[in-house]
Design a protein around this motif. Structure first.
Motif, PDB file in Angstrom:
ATOM      1  N   LEU A 197      -8.455   9.169  11.701  1.00  0.00           N
ATOM      2  CA  LEU A 197      -7.836   8.237  11.503  1.00  0.00           C
ATOM      3  C   LEU A 197      -8.140   6.610  11.770  1.00  0.00           C
ATOM      4  O   LEU A 197      -7.909   5.673  11.247  1.00  0.00           O
ATOM      5  N   THR A 198      -8.758   6.696  13.099  1.00  0.00           N
ATOM      6  CA  THR A 198      -9.195   5.063  13.518  1.00  0.00           C
ATOM      7  C   THR A 198     -10.290   4.826  12.331  1.00  0.00           C
ATOM      8  O   THR A 198     -10.438   3.733  11.959  1.00  0.00           O
ATOM      9  N   GLU A 199     -11.354   5.779  12.057  1.00  0.00           N
ATOM     10  CA  GLU A 199     -12.229   5.538  10.887  1.00  0.00           C
ATOM     11  C   GLU A 199     -11.745   5.303   9.642  1.00  0.00           C
ATOM     12  O   GLU A 199     -12.019   4.223   9.115  1.00  0.00           O
ATOM     13  N   PHE A 200     -10.666   6.009   9.251  1.00  0.00           N
ATOM     14  CA  PHE A 200      -9.939   5.753   8.017  1.00  0.00           C
ATOM     15  C   PHE A 200      -9.346   4.313   7.942  1.00  0.00           C
ATOM     16  O   PHE A 200      -9.456   3.539   6.885  1.00  0.00           O
ATOM     17  N   ALA A 201      -8.852   3.984   8.870  1.00  0.00           N
ATOM     18  CA  ALA A 201      -8.100   2.576   9.115  1.00  0.00           C
ATOM     19  C   ALA A 201      -8.950   1.440   9.235  1.00  0.00           C
ATOM     20  O   ALA A 201      -8.874   0.270   8.302  1.00  0.00           O
ATOM     21  N   GLY A 202     -10.264   1.707   9.749  1.00  0.00           N
ATOM     22  CA  GLY A 202     -11.074   0.594   9.410  1.00  0.00           C
ATOM     23  C   GLY A 202     -11.738   0.618   8.280  1.00  0.00           C
ATOM     24  O   GLY A 202     -12.220  -0.475   7.886  1.00  0.00           O
ATOM     25  N   PRO A 219       0.182  18.708   4.633  1.00  0.00           N
ATOM     26  CA  PRO A 219       0.051  17.641   3.955  1.00  0.00           C
ATOM     27  C   PRO A 219       0.827  16.624   4.003  1.00  0.00           C
ATOM     28  O   PRO A 219       0.629  15.283   4.106  1.00  0.00           O
ATOM     29  N   VAL A 220       2.334  16.735   4.434  1.00  0.00           N
ATOM     30  CA  VAL A 220       3.308  15.947   4.867  1.00  0.00           C
ATOM     31  C   VAL A 220       2.988  15.046   6.086  1.00  0.00           C
ATOM     32  O   VAL A 220       3.040  13.872   6.229  1.00  0.00           O
ATOM     33  N   MET A 221       2.313  16.030   7.056  1.00  0.00           N
ATOM     34  CA  MET A 221       2.281  15.532   8.450  1.00  0.00           C
ATOM     35  C   MET A 221       1.092  14.477   8.256  1.00  0.00           C
ATOM     36  O   MET A 221       1.093  13.344   8.825  1.00  0.00           O
ATOM     37  N   MET A 222      -0.169  14.877   7.475  1.00  0.00           N
ATOM     38  CA  MET A 222      -1.020  13.940   7.244  1.00  0.00           C
ATOM     39  C   MET A 222      -0.769  12.786   6.598  1.00  0.00           C
ATOM     40  O   MET A 222      -1.204  11.577   6.962  1.00  0.00           O
ATOM     41  N   GLN A 223       0.139  12.949   5.662  1.00  0.00           N
ATOM     42  CA  GLN A 223       0.596  11.528   4.894  1.00  0.00           C
ATOM     43  C   GLN A 223       1.406  10.603   6.041  1.00  0.00           C
ATOM     44  O   GLN A 223       1.104   9.404   5.827  1.00  0.00           O
ATOM     45  N   SER A 224       2.340  11.054   6.954  1.00  0.00           N
ATOM     46  CA  SER A 224       2.777  10.328   7.724  1.00  0.00           C
ATOM     47  C   SER A 224       1.708   9.806   8.719  1.00  0.00           C
ATOM     48  O   SER A 224       1.886   8.700   9.056  1.00  0.00           O
ATOM     49  N   LEU A 225       0.901  10.557   9.154  1.00  0.00           N
ATOM     50  CA  LEU A 225      -0.244   9.880  10.146  1.00  0.00           C
ATOM     51  C   LEU A 225      -1.003   8.796   9.433  1.00  0.00           C
ATOM     52  O   LEU A 225      -1.172   7.723  10.040  1.00  0.00           O
ATOM     53  N   MET A 226      -1.325   8.933   8.156  1.00  0.00           N
ATOM     54  CA  MET A 226      -2.145   7.728   7.431  1.00  0.00           C
ATOM     55  C   MET A 226      -1.292   6.604   7.324  1.00  0.00           C
ATOM     56  O   MET A 226      -1.717   5.492   7.556  1.00  0.00           O
ATOM     57  N   LEU A 227       0.057   6.968   6.956  1.00  0.00           N
ATOM     58  CA  LEU A 227       1.098   5.787   6.882  1.00  0.00           C
ATOM     59  C   LEU A 227       1.240   5.030   8.076  1.00  0.00           C
ATOM     60  O   LEU A 227       1.172   3.738   8.317  1.00  0.00           O
ATOM     61  N   ARG A 228       1.431   5.824   9.196  1.00  0.00           N
ATOM     62  CA  ARG A 228       1.714   5.059  10.512  1.00  0.00           C
ATOM     63  C   ARG A 228       0.452   4.597  11.131  1.00  0.00           C
ATOM     64  O   ARG A 228       0.453   3.255  11.598  1.00  0.00           O
ATOM     65  N   THR A 229      -0.741   5.015  10.668  1.00  0.00           N
ATOM     66  CA  THR A 229      -1.945   4.202  11.068  1.00  0.00           C
ATOM     67  C   THR A 229      -2.068   3.035  10.534  1.00  0.00           C
ATOM     68  O   THR A 229      -2.349   1.842  11.071  1.00  0.00           O
ATOM     69  N   VAL A 233       0.794  -1.134   0.250  1.00  0.00           N
ATOM     70  CA  VAL A 233       0.049  -0.073   0.122  1.00  0.00           C
ATOM     71  C   VAL A 233       1.127   1.201  -0.009  1.00  0.00           C
ATOM     72  O   VAL A 233       1.722   1.454   0.912  1.00  0.00           O
ATOM     73  N   ILE A 234       0.743   2.165  -0.907  1.00  0.00           N
ATOM     74  CA  ILE A 234       1.207   3.332  -1.046  1.00  0.00           C
ATOM     75  C   ILE A 234       0.502   4.589  -0.727  1.00  0.00           C
ATOM     76  O   ILE A 234      -0.531   4.745  -1.321  1.00  0.00           O
ATOM     77  N   VAL A 235       0.842   5.207   0.249  1.00  0.00           N
ATOM     78  CA  VAL A 235       0.307   6.347   0.680  1.00  0.00           C
ATOM     79  C   VAL A 235       0.803   7.649  -0.056  1.00  0.00           C
ATOM     80  O   VAL A 235       2.073   8.232   0.245  1.00  0.00           O
ATOM     81  N   GLU A 236       0.120   8.080  -0.988  1.00  0.00           N
ATOM     82  CA  GLU A 236       0.762   9.298  -1.662  1.00  0.00           C
ATOM     83  C   GLU A 236       0.567  10.632  -0.939  1.00  0.00           C
ATOM     84  O   GLU A 236      -0.383  10.685  -0.121  1.00  0.00           O
ATOM     85  N   LEU A 237       1.235  11.666  -1.152  1.00  0.00           N
ATOM     86  CA  LEU A 237       1.173  13.124  -0.669  1.00  0.00           C
ATOM     87  C   LEU A 237      -0.368  13.677  -0.860  1.00  0.00           C
ATOM     88  O   LEU A 237      -0.611  13.834  -2.030  1.00  0.00           O
ATOM     89  N   PRO A 238      -1.012  13.911   0.236  1.00  0.00           N
ATOM     90  CA  PRO A 238      -2.422  14.516  -0.096  1.00  0.00           C
ATOM     91  C   PRO A 238      -1.961  15.823  -0.766  1.00  0.00           C
ATOM     92  O   PRO A 238      -1.097  16.618  -0.703  1.00  0.00           O
ATOM     93  N   THR A 239      -3.299  16.280  -1.467  1.00  0.00           N
ATOM     94  CA  THR A 239      -3.222  17.559  -2.029  1.00  0.00           C
ATOM     95  C   THR A 239      -4.195  18.267  -0.986  1.00  0.00           C
ATOM     96  O   THR A 239      -4.807  17.794  -0.315  1.00  0.00           O
ATOM     97  N   THR A 240      -3.951  19.804  -1.300  1.00  0.00           N
ATOM     98  CA  THR A 240      -4.981  20.377  -0.321  1.00  0.00           C
ATOM     99  C   THR A 240      -4.911  22.005  -1.271  1.00  0.00           C
ATOM    100  O   THR A 240      -4.245  22.297  -1.973  1.00  0.00           O
ATOM    101  N   THR A 241      -5.747  22.814  -0.463  1.00  0.00           N
ATOM    102  CA  THR A 241      -5.622  24.385  -0.850  1.00  0.00           C
ATOM    103  C   THR A 241      -4.369  24.715  -0.541  1.00  0.00           C
ATOM    104  O   THR A 241      -3.524  24.486   0.560  1.00  0.00           O
ATOM    105  N   GLY A 242      -4.096  26.158  -1.071  1.00  0.00           N
ATOM    106  CA  GLY A 242      -2.808  26.743  -0.845  1.00  0.00           C
ATOM    107  C   GLY A 242      -2.550  27.405   0.470  1.00  0.00           C
ATOM    108  O   GLY A 242      -1.657  27.211   1.207  1.00  0.00           O
ATOM    109  N   ALA A 243      -3.855  27.710   1.340  1.00  0.00           N
ATOM    110  CA  ALA A 243      -3.943  28.155   2.605  1.00  0.00           C
ATOM    111  C   ALA A 243      -3.406  27.182   3.555  1.00  0.00           C
ATOM    112  O   ALA A 243      -2.829  27.288   4.690  1.00  0.00           O
ATOM    113  N   LEU A 244      -3.686  25.735   3.190  1.00  0.00           N
ATOM    114  CA  LEU A 244      -3.330  24.669   4.378  1.00  0.00           C
ATOM    115  C   LEU A 244      -2.288  23.986   3.775  1.00  0.00           C
ATOM    116  O   LEU A 244      -1.546  23.277   4.514  1.00  0.00           O
TER     117      LEU A 244
END
Length: 200
Positions: A189-194, A88-98, A50-61
């Motif tokens: 993240l818990t809901e995402f993993a499930g 976005p990098v933090m979210m990628q890391s969180l999804m990956l570790r979860t 499973v490859i967790v790609e870097l999330p996209t987002t708006t410029g302000a975030l």
């Protein structure tokens, strides 16, 4: 506590200053990191990469600053805190570790071992901010992420879902807001993993 304050500098803040102050690029900021949930759903072993790609987002975030909204159409950043990585990098890391904590997949990473993985997780962070309470006391943290599971062999979308989590902060000082971010992140993240386990 899963929420880590890497650098702490005592600051005198008024009760509502966190949601009303403009950022100052010259100010030394406390650094915060969100952590993967303590307990995530567990699943049987799957022979999947499973490859967790870097999330996209708006410029302000797309920044390491912590967004707050004094009103629906106004966005600012906390003047005394930032994330340890760009959001976005933090979210990628969180999804990956979860997903790693589920112990269900052969390989979970940002990049495939070979030319491609089996499934890619493609996501877009829609909301990742705190909103001031209408009555002027406290705030609500709002996280919303759109996620797609994509089979790499034929780029077929296996499933899509939008995850949303909210958490109340009884006050607007930075430590209280960060605890609310941590609570909302944990739930999302818990809901995402499930969901990933149920689809794959």
């Amino acid at each position: 506590m899963r929420l880590l304050a890497i650098l702490f500098l005592p600051l005198a803040l008024s009760g509502c200053s966190a949601l009303s102050a403009l950022s100052d690029a010259t100010t030394v900021l406390d650094v915060y990191e969100l952590q993967a949930p303590d307990a995530v759903p567990q699943g049987g072993a799957r022979s999947l990469d499973v490859i967790v790609e870097l999330p996209t987002t708006t410029g302000a975030l797309d920044t390491d600053r912590v967004m707050v909204k004094p009103s629906q159409l106004q966005a600012q950043y906390l003047d005394d805190a930032r994330w340890g990585e760009e959001m976005p990098v933090m979210m990628q890391s969180l999804m990956l570790r979860t997903l790693q904590e589920t112990e269900a997949f052969r390989y979970v990473a940002r990049e495939p071992l070979g030319l491609s993985g089996d499934v890619a997780i493609v996501s877009d962070v829609i909301d990742f901010h705190a909103v001031a309470a209408p009555e002027g006391e406290g705030a609500e943290v709002v996280l919303r992420v759109r996620v797609q599971l994509v089979r790499e062999t034929d780029v077929a979308i296996l499933s899509s879902r939008t995850f949303e989590a909210r958490a109340q902060a009884p006050a607007t000082d930075t430590p209280t807001l960060m605890r609310a971010f941590d609570s909302a992140s944990d739930a999302l993240l818990t809901e995402f993993a499930g969901w990933v386990l149920s689809v794959l």
